[in-house]
Design a protein around this motif. Structure first.
Motif, PDB file in Angstrom:
ATOM      1  N   UNK A  84       0.859  -1.182   0.000  1.00 56.57           N
ATOM      2  CA  UNK A  84       0.000   0.000   0.000  1.00 56.57           C
ATOM      3  C   UNK A  84       0.900   1.238   0.000  1.00 56.57           C
ATOM      4  N   UNK A  85       0.952   1.921  -1.135  1.00 53.40           N
ATOM      5  CA  UNK A  85       1.826   3.096  -1.243  1.00 53.40           C
ATOM      6  C   UNK A  85       3.144   2.799  -1.915  1.00 53.40           C
ATOM      7  N   UNK A  86       3.387   1.553  -2.214  1.00 56.49           N
ATOM      8  CA  UNK A  86       4.583   1.128  -2.963  1.00 56.49           C
ATOM      9  C   UNK A  86       4.153   0.045  -3.936  1.00 56.49           C
ATOM     10  N   UNK A  87       4.559   0.145  -5.206  1.00 52.54           N
ATOM     11  CA  UNK A  87       5.363   1.205  -5.803  1.00 52.54           C
ATOM     12  C   UNK A  87       4.551   2.481  -6.011  1.00 52.54           C
ATOM     13  N   UNK A  88       5.251   3.595  -6.004  1.00 50.78           N
ATOM     14  CA  UNK A  88       4.615   4.898  -6.208  1.00 50.78           C
ATOM     15  C   UNK A  88       4.767   5.366  -7.648  1.00 50.78           C
ATOM     16  N   UNK A  89       5.766   4.859  -8.342  1.00 49.89           N
ATOM     17  CA  UNK A  89       5.999   5.280  -9.726  1.00 49.89           C
ATOM     18  C   UNK A  89       6.524   4.096 -10.541  1.00 49.89           C
ATOM     19  N   UNK A  90       6.745   4.313 -11.823  1.00 49.16           N
ATOM     20  CA  UNK A  90       7.158   3.224 -12.712  1.00 49.16           C
ATOM     21  C   UNK A  90       8.544   2.698 -12.371  1.00 49.16           C
ATOM     22  N   UNK A  91       9.432   3.573 -11.944  1.00 46.13           N
ATOM     23  CA  UNK A  91      10.775   3.137 -11.575  1.00 46.13           C
ATOM     24  C   UNK A  91      10.710   2.140 -10.418  1.00 46.13           C
ATOM     25  N   UNK A  92       9.897   2.459  -9.429  1.00 46.53           N
ATOM     26  CA  UNK A  92       9.726   1.552  -8.288  1.00 46.53           C
ATOM     27  C   UNK A  92       9.027   0.264  -8.710  1.00 46.53           C
ATOM     28  N   UNK A  93       8.088   0.352  -9.646  1.00 45.85           N
ATOM     29  CA  UNK A  93       7.380  -0.835 -10.133  1.00 45.85           C
ATOM     30  C   UNK A  93       8.345  -1.797 -10.828  1.00 45.85           C
ATOM     31  N   UNK A  94       9.245  -1.254 -11.639  1.00 47.40           N
ATOM     32  CA  UNK A  94      10.223  -2.098 -12.335  1.00 47.40           C
ATOM     33  C   UNK A  94      11.184  -2.746 -11.329  1.00 47.40           C
ATOM     34  N   UNK A  95      11.587  -1.988 -10.323  1.00 48.85           N
ATOM     35  CA  UNK A  95      12.497  -2.519  -9.305  1.00 48.85           C
ATOM     36  C   UNK A  95      11.818  -3.645  -8.524  1.00 48.85           C
ATOM     37  N   UNK A  96      10.547  -3.466  -8.195  1.00 45.79           N
ATOM     38  CA  UNK A  96       9.802  -4.499  -7.466  1.00 45.79           C
ATOM     39  C   UNK A  96       9.702  -5.776  -8.295  1.00 45.79           C
ATOM     40  N   UNK A  97       9.392  -5.630  -9.572  1.00 48.67           N
ATOM     41  CA  UNK A  97       9.266  -6.800 -10.442  1.00 48.67           C
ATOM     42  C   UNK A  97      10.584  -7.571 -10.497  1.00 48.67           C
ATOM     43  N   UNK A  98      11.701  -6.869 -10.636  1.00 46.78           N
ATOM     44  CA  UNK A  98      13.010  -7.518 -10.695  1.00 46.78           C
ATOM     45  C   UNK A  98      13.340  -8.218  -9.392  1.00 46.78           C
ATOM     46  N   UNK A  99      13.015  -7.564  -8.267  1.00 44.69           N
ATOM     47  CA  UNK A  99      13.302  -8.147  -6.957  1.00 44.69           C
ATOM     48  C   UNK A  99      12.527  -9.448  -6.767  1.00 44.69           C
ATOM     49  N   UNK A 175      -1.311  12.763  -7.335  1.00 46.24           N
ATOM     50  CA  UNK A 175      -1.507  11.325  -7.141  1.00 46.24           C
ATOM     51  C   UNK A 175      -2.194  10.668  -8.331  1.00 46.24           C
ATOM     52  N   UNK A 176      -3.094  11.396  -8.993  1.00 44.21           N
ATOM     53  CA  UNK A 176      -3.790  10.816 -10.142  1.00 44.21           C
ATOM     54  C   UNK A 176      -2.809  10.545 -11.284  1.00 44.21           C
ATOM     55  N   UNK A 177      -1.897  11.481 -11.517  1.00 40.90           N
ATOM     56  CA  UNK A 177      -0.923  11.296 -12.592  1.00 40.90           C
ATOM     57  C   UNK A 177      -0.075  10.055 -12.342  1.00 40.90           C
ATOM     58  N   UNK A 178       0.399   9.887 -11.109  1.00 43.36           N
ATOM     59  CA  UNK A 178       1.237   8.733 -10.772  1.00 43.36           C
ATOM     60  C   UNK A 178       0.429   7.434 -10.805  1.00 43.36           C
ATOM     61  N   UNK A 179      -0.788   7.472 -10.253  1.00 46.96           N
ATOM     62  CA  UNK A 179      -1.618   6.267 -10.184  1.00 46.96           C
ATOM     63  C   UNK A 179      -2.046   5.813 -11.577  1.00 46.96           C
ATOM     64  N   UNK A 181      -0.419   6.218 -14.339  1.00 55.69           N
ATOM     65  CA  UNK A 181       0.745   5.589 -14.974  1.00 55.69           C
ATOM     66  C   UNK A 181       0.895   4.138 -14.517  1.00 55.69           C
ATOM     67  N   UNK A 182       0.777   3.943 -13.217  1.00 54.79           N
ATOM     68  CA  UNK A 182       0.900   2.579 -12.674  1.00 54.79           C
ATOM     69  C   UNK A 182      -0.239   1.683 -13.159  1.00 54.79           C
ATOM     70  N   UNK A 183      -1.461   2.226 -13.186  1.00 56.81           N
ATOM     71  CA  UNK A 183      -2.609   1.437 -13.635  1.00 56.81           C
ATOM     72  C   UNK A 183      -2.433   1.009 -15.090  1.00 56.81           C
ATOM     73  N   UNK A 184      -1.965   1.917 -15.937  1.00 50.76           N
ATOM     74  CA  UNK A 184      -1.732   1.583 -17.341  1.00 50.76           C
ATOM     75  C   UNK A 184      -0.652   0.512 -17.471  1.00 50.76           C
ATOM     76  N   UNK A 185       0.387   0.643 -16.665  1.00 48.96           N
ATOM     77  CA  UNK A 185       1.494  -0.314 -16.691  1.00 48.96           C
ATOM     78  C   UNK A 185       1.005  -1.721 -16.318  1.00 48.96           C
ATOM     79  N   UNK A 186       0.264  -1.819 -15.228  1.00 44.52           N
ATOM     80  CA  UNK A 186      -0.184  -3.133 -14.774  1.00 44.52           C
ATOM     81  C   UNK A 186      -1.322  -3.679 -15.629  1.00 44.52           C
TER      82      UNK A 186
END
Length: 215
Positions: A84-99, A175-179, A181-186
């Protein structure tokens, strides 16, 4: 089950997060809690995060990612987690996926509790808090018996600076701009599940539980 919970401020994520973790018996990992815990334990990353938080700055991605990965490595996350609250952006999303991929894991569901911004604006700007005991109210949904006074302790009920119209509008826009982006990515990855967060709490919960019950 590994879950990410998305939603703008006021969407009711916190309420639903409690229900999810009780239902699935997994830990609720909130970025804010992570930062506070790491700072209290005086870990190297925690102290770095605290330095940024103390000045009101955003904690850089590399520190946020490091703290989140340290938490995910703990034994209680072995059978799953709710982020909840992570990832906040695409960079964090990519890092989470790799981890996660490094240990053969992946995110099962990204749940977006979606609510129209006009309703969120009404929810947030209508919030009121007792300056004495901290009890919360809402001018439309949960007003005080006596306007301006707390039902519990009789203290003065105020509107916090964070709930002022200009501040709320700015928070929602950022928050909408960041969210989005993440929603489109996932969505592209096929893990996004969108639920209607404008409904009553029980109805939102019912939508969530159907996701987890699906084969």
């Amino acid at each position: 089950m590994n879950i990410i919970l998305l939603g703008l401020p006021g969407a009711g994520k916190g309420t639903q997060a409690k229900i999810i973790v009780e239902h699935l018996h997994i830990p609720h990992i909130s970025t804010g809690d992570l930062f506070r815990k790491a700072a209290q334990e005086r870990t190297a990353l925690g102290l770095k995060a605290k330095a940024y938080m103390d000045t009101g700055e955003l904690v850089p991605d590399e520190i946020t990612i490091g703290i989140a990965e340290d938490r995910l490595a703990q034994s209680d996350c072995k059978e799953g987690f709710l982020l909840d609250g992570f990832p906040r952006n695409l960079n964090q999303a990519h890092a989470l996926k790799s981890y996660l991929a490094a240990s053969g894991k992946a995110i099962d569901h990204v749940i977006y509790v979606k609510v129209d911004e006009r309703l969120l604006f009404e929810r947030l700007t209508g919030r009121r808090v007792c300056s004495g005991c901290g009890a919360t109210y809402h001018i439309a949904y949960q007003p005080q018996a006596v306007e301006g006074r707390c039902n519990s302790c009789g203290g003065v009920v105020i509107q916090r600076d964070d709930d002022q119209a200009d501040t709320v509008a700015e928070r929602l826009n950022i928050n909408k701009a960041l969210t989005d982006q993440l929603a489109d990515h996932y969505k592209t990855e096929g893990s996004l599940r969108v639920i209607d967060g404008s409904k009553e709490i029980g109805d939102v919960t019912e939508q969530l539980l159907k996701i987890f019950a699906a084969p």
